[in-house]
Design a protein around this motif. Structure first.
Motif, PDB file in Angstrom:
ATOM      1  N   SER A  44       6.522  -8.745  18.170  1.00 48.14           N
ATOM      2  CA  SER A  44       5.958  -7.457  18.565  1.00 48.14           C
ATOM      3  C   SER A  44       4.616  -7.678  19.259  1.00 48.14           C
ATOM      4  CB  SER A  44       5.758  -6.575  17.329  1.00 48.14           C
ATOM      5  OG  SER A  44       4.695  -7.077  16.544  1.00 48.14           O
ATOM      6  N   LYS A  45       4.035  -6.594  19.728  1.00 48.61           N
ATOM      7  CA  LYS A  45       2.732  -6.675  20.390  1.00 48.61           C
ATOM      8  C   LYS A  45       1.574  -6.563  19.403  1.00 48.61           C
ATOM      9  CE  LYS A  45       4.440  -4.812  24.723  1.00 48.61           C
ATOM     10  NZ  LYS A  45       4.349  -3.747  25.715  1.00 48.61           N
ATOM     11  N   LEU A  46       1.889  -6.437  18.125  1.00 51.13           N
ATOM     12  CA  LEU A  46       0.841  -6.302  17.121  1.00 51.13           C
ATOM     13  C   LEU A  46       0.053  -7.598  16.961  1.00 51.13           C
ATOM     14  CD1 LEU A  46       2.649  -4.426  14.194  1.00 51.13           C
ATOM     15  CD2 LEU A  46       1.112  -3.468  15.891  1.00 51.13           C
ATOM     16  N   GLU A  47      -1.227  -7.441  16.751  1.00 51.76           N
ATOM     17  CA  GLU A  47      -2.061  -8.572  16.357  1.00 51.76           C
ATOM     18  C   GLU A  47      -1.886  -8.721  14.845  1.00 51.76           C
ATOM     19  OE1 GLU A  47      -6.803  -9.752  16.231  1.00 51.76           O
ATOM     20  OE2 GLU A  47      -6.166  -7.943  17.275  1.00 51.76           O
ATOM     21  N   ILE A  48      -1.911  -9.943  14.346  1.00 45.84           N
ATOM     22  CA  ILE A  48      -1.688 -10.173  12.917  1.00 45.84           C
ATOM     23  C   ILE A  48      -2.871 -10.925  12.331  1.00 45.84           C
ATOM     24  CG2 ILE A  48      -0.214 -11.270  11.185  1.00 45.84           C
ATOM     25  CD1 ILE A  48       2.130 -10.891  13.084  1.00 45.84           C
ATOM     26  N   GLY A  49      -3.344 -10.441  11.198  1.00 45.37           N
ATOM     27  CA  GLY A  49      -4.425 -11.098  10.484  1.00 45.37           C
ATOM     28  C   GLY A  49      -4.024 -11.354   9.047  1.00 45.37           C
ATOM     29  N   ILE A  50      -4.746 -12.255   8.399  1.00 44.76           N
ATOM     30  CA  ILE A  50      -4.447 -12.591   7.012  1.00 44.76           C
ATOM     31  C   ILE A  50      -5.720 -12.557   6.186  1.00 44.76           C
ATOM     32  CG2 ILE A  50      -2.443 -14.015   7.577  1.00 44.76           C
ATOM     33  CD1 ILE A  50      -4.196 -16.488   7.158  1.00 44.76           C
ATOM     34  N   GLU A  51      -5.536 -12.408   4.881  1.00 49.72           N
ATOM     35  CA  GLU A  51      -6.649 -12.516   3.943  1.00 49.72           C
ATOM     36  C   GLU A  51      -6.830 -13.993   3.615  1.00 49.72           C
ATOM     37  OE1 GLU A  51      -7.938 -10.969  -0.514  1.00 49.72           O
ATOM     38  OE2 GLU A  51      -5.931 -10.558   0.235  1.00 49.72           O
ATOM     39  N   ASP A  52      -8.060 -14.414   3.458  1.00 48.25           N
ATOM     40  CA  ASP A  52      -8.336 -15.816   3.154  1.00 48.25           C
ATOM     41  C   ASP A  52      -8.131 -16.063   1.662  1.00 48.25           C
ATOM     42  OD1 ASP A  52      -9.055 -18.432   3.365  1.00 48.25           O
ATOM     43  OD2 ASP A  52     -11.200 -18.062   3.524  1.00 48.25           O
ATOM     44  N   ILE A  93      -7.536  -3.985   6.561  1.00 48.30           N
ATOM     45  CA  ILE A  93      -6.824  -2.714   6.378  1.00 48.30           C
ATOM     46  C   ILE A  93      -7.430  -1.630   7.266  1.00 48.30           C
ATOM     47  CG2 ILE A  93      -6.296  -0.925   4.670  1.00 48.30           C
ATOM     48  CD1 ILE A  93      -5.810  -3.237   2.696  1.00 48.30           C
ATOM     49  N   ALA A  94      -8.722  -1.709   7.538  1.00 49.12           N
ATOM     50  CA  ALA A  94      -9.330  -0.770   8.494  1.00 49.12           C
ATOM     51  C   ALA A  94      -8.728  -0.969   9.883  1.00 49.12           C
ATOM     52  CB  ALA A  94     -10.844  -0.957   8.528  1.00 49.12           C
ATOM     53  N   LYS A  95      -8.466  -2.218  10.252  1.00 50.14           N
ATOM     54  CA  LYS A  95      -7.829  -2.485  11.548  1.00 50.14           C
ATOM     55  C   LYS A  95      -6.385  -1.980  11.569  1.00 50.14           C
ATOM     56  CE  LYS A  95      -8.767  -5.988  14.029  1.00 50.14           C
ATOM     57  NZ  LYS A  95      -9.304  -7.016  14.862  1.00 50.14           N
ATOM     58  N   VAL A  96      -5.696  -2.070  10.433  1.00 48.16           N
ATOM     59  CA  VAL A  96      -4.337  -1.517  10.340  1.00 48.16           C
ATOM     60  C   VAL A  96      -4.389  -0.010  10.559  1.00 48.16           C
ATOM     61  CG1 VAL A  96      -2.408  -1.073   8.764  1.00 48.16           C
ATOM     62  CG2 VAL A  96      -3.439  -3.337   8.844  1.00 48.16           C
ATOM     63  N   LYS A  97      -5.385   0.632   9.981  1.00 40.53           N
ATOM     64  CA  LYS A  97      -5.534   2.086  10.115  1.00 40.53           C
ATOM     65  C   LYS A  97      -5.774   2.486  11.567  1.00 40.53           C
ATOM     66  CE  LYS A  97      -7.938   6.012   8.118  1.00 40.53           C
ATOM     67  NZ  LYS A  97      -8.947   6.460   7.159  1.00 40.53           N
ATOM     68  N   PHE A 101      -2.157  -3.413  14.574  1.00 40.40           N
ATOM     69  CA  PHE A 101      -2.567  -4.564  13.776  1.00 40.40           C
ATOM     70  C   PHE A 101      -1.724  -4.635  12.510  1.00 40.40           C
ATOM     71  CE2 PHE A 101      -5.395  -6.866  10.842  1.00 40.40           C
ATOM     72  CZ  PHE A 101      -5.760  -7.937  11.639  1.00 40.40           C
ATOM     73  N   ALA A 102      -1.320  -5.838  12.145  1.00 38.72           N
ATOM     74  CA  ALA A 102      -0.621  -6.084  10.881  1.00 38.72           C
ATOM     75  C   ALA A 102      -1.492  -7.012  10.051  1.00 38.72           C
ATOM     76  CB  ALA A 102       0.740  -6.719  11.141  1.00 38.72           C
ATOM     77  N   TYR A 103      -1.492  -6.804   8.755  1.00 44.40           N
ATOM     78  CA  TYR A 103      -2.388  -7.564   7.885  1.00 44.40           C
ATOM     79  C   TYR A 103      -1.629  -8.064   6.670  1.00 44.40           C
ATOM     80  CZ  TYR A 103      -6.583  -8.665   5.177  1.00 44.40           C
ATOM     81  OH  TYR A 103      -7.544  -9.307   4.459  1.00 44.40           O
ATOM     82  N   HIS A 104      -1.803  -9.345   6.347  1.00 49.29           N
ATOM     83  CA  HIS A 104      -1.167  -9.950   5.180  1.00 49.29           C
ATOM     84  C   HIS A 104      -2.198 -10.085   4.070  1.00 49.29           C
ATOM     85  CE1 HIS A 104       0.064 -13.387   2.648  1.00 49.29           C
ATOM     86  NE2 HIS A 104       1.240 -12.798   2.747  1.00 49.29           N
ATOM     87  N   THR A 105      -1.912  -9.460   2.931  1.00 46.62           N
ATOM     88  CA  THR A 105      -2.809  -9.519   1.788  1.00 46.62           C
ATOM     89  C   THR A 105      -2.001  -9.401   0.506  1.00 46.62           C
ATOM     90  OG1 THR A 105      -4.798  -8.573   0.779  1.00 46.62           O
ATOM     91  CG2 THR A 105      -3.250  -7.030   1.753  1.00 46.62           C
ATOM     92  N   GLN A 106      -2.659  -9.584  -0.607  1.00 47.60           N
ATOM     93  CA  GLN A 106      -2.031  -9.368  -1.909  1.00 47.60           C
ATOM     94  C   GLN A 106      -1.802  -7.873  -2.098  1.00 47.60           C
ATOM     95  OE1 GLN A 106      -0.963 -11.496  -4.031  1.00 47.60           O
ATOM     96  NE2 GLN A 106      -2.416 -13.091  -4.492  1.00 47.60           N
ATOM     97  N   LEU A 107      -0.706  -7.509  -2.746  1.00 51.21           N
ATOM     98  CA  LEU A 107      -0.423  -6.096  -2.979  1.00 51.21           C
ATOM     99  C   LEU A 107      -1.485  -5.450  -3.856  1.00 51.21           C
ATOM    100  CD1 LEU A 107       3.432  -6.205  -3.573  1.00 51.21           C
ATOM    101  CD2 LEU A 107       2.195  -5.707  -1.479  1.00 51.21           C
ATOM    102  N   GLU A 128       5.882  -2.155   4.839  1.00 51.27           N
ATOM    103  CA  GLU A 128       5.600  -3.401   4.129  1.00 51.27           C
ATOM    104  C   GLU A 128       6.754  -4.367   4.370  1.00 51.27           C
ATOM    105  OE1 GLU A 128       5.612  -4.896  -0.469  1.00 51.27           O
ATOM    106  OE2 GLU A 128       4.909  -2.884  -0.055  1.00 51.27           O
ATOM    107  N   ILE A 129       6.424  -5.563   4.816  1.00 51.87           N
ATOM    108  CA  ILE A 129       7.432  -6.611   5.004  1.00 51.87           C
ATOM    109  C   ILE A 129       7.038  -7.777   4.109  1.00 51.87           C
ATOM    110  CG2 ILE A 129       8.506  -8.214   6.621  1.00 51.87           C
ATOM    111  CD1 ILE A 129       7.776  -6.283   8.859  1.00 51.87           C
ATOM    112  N   PRO A 130       7.879  -8.127   3.146  1.00 52.42           N
ATOM    113  CA  PRO A 130       7.528  -9.268   2.289  1.00 52.42           C
ATOM    114  C   PRO A 130       7.558 -10.569   3.087  1.00 52.42           C
ATOM    115  CG  PRO A 130       9.700  -8.409   1.722  1.00 52.42           C
ATOM    116  CD  PRO A 130       9.131  -7.505   2.770  1.00 52.42           C
ATOM    117  N   MET A 131       6.459 -11.300   3.044  1.00 54.86           N
ATOM    118  CA  MET A 131       6.373 -12.541   3.804  1.00 54.86           C
ATOM    119  C   MET A 131       6.658 -13.751   2.921  1.00 54.86           C
ATOM    120  SD  MET A 131       3.409 -13.877   6.363  1.00 54.86           S
ATOM    121  CE  MET A 131       3.688 -12.571   7.515  1.00 54.86           C
TER     122      MET A 131
END
Length: 162
Positions: A44-52, A93-97, A101-107, A128-131
């Protein structure tokens, strides 16, 4: 008596007609466009970020799944980028809002932030897509152990409740 009964019948028919047409309309309408797989998300065209998190980057690097590798190499750490797309949960999550943007974090980290910052309509719009696949838990016991049933019940409760 007869007139009120006739009016009530006509109103009932109109109400029934309205609700059945509403249900049929919702069934025939196009389903909302949402991602259902990592492949769709990665392309997709979404930018993806992750939590450290301690395991996240290592997991991305060692995972053999082609979709996960594609996301890591092209979205999380794009070829031209100088750093990983790593964000703190509030920022991600602010960027998701904001969108795109898609963001990977703990639930348990993400859900409270989403509940606090998103309104109900925005919550319904996110997907939500489980990674990381879930791994089943098990306990090794002797073949005819007296604790087998106790552990069986406990593991079932853990699976159902968490």
């Amino acid at each position: 008596g007869r007139i009120s009964f006739l009016v009530l019948q006509i109103l009932s028919i109109l109400l029934y007609n309205y609700y059945t047409s509403s249900i049929i309309s919702s069934l025939l309408s196009k389903p909302p466009e949402a991602f259902h797989s990592l492949d769709e998300l990665g392309h997709s065209k979404l930018e993806i970020g992750i939590e450290d998190l301690p395991y996240t980057i290592t997991w991305f690097e060692i995972m053999n799944d082609s979709d996960v590798q594609y996301i890591y190499k092209n979205k999380v750490f794009p070829p031209n980028a100088k750093k990983l797309n790593i964000y703190e949960p509030d920022e991600g999550i602010a960027k998701v809002k904001q969108g795109g943007f898609a963001y990977h974090t703990q639930l348990d980290t993400g859900y409270p932030i989403i509940a606090r910052t998103f309104d109900q309509e925005q919550i319904c719009d996110i997907t939500e897509i489980p990674m990381i696949p879930q791994v089943g838990a098990g306990i090794m016991l002797q073949k005819k152990s007296q604790y087998k049933e106790l552990f069986h019940i406990t593991l079932r409760k853990i699976k159902e409740v968490g």
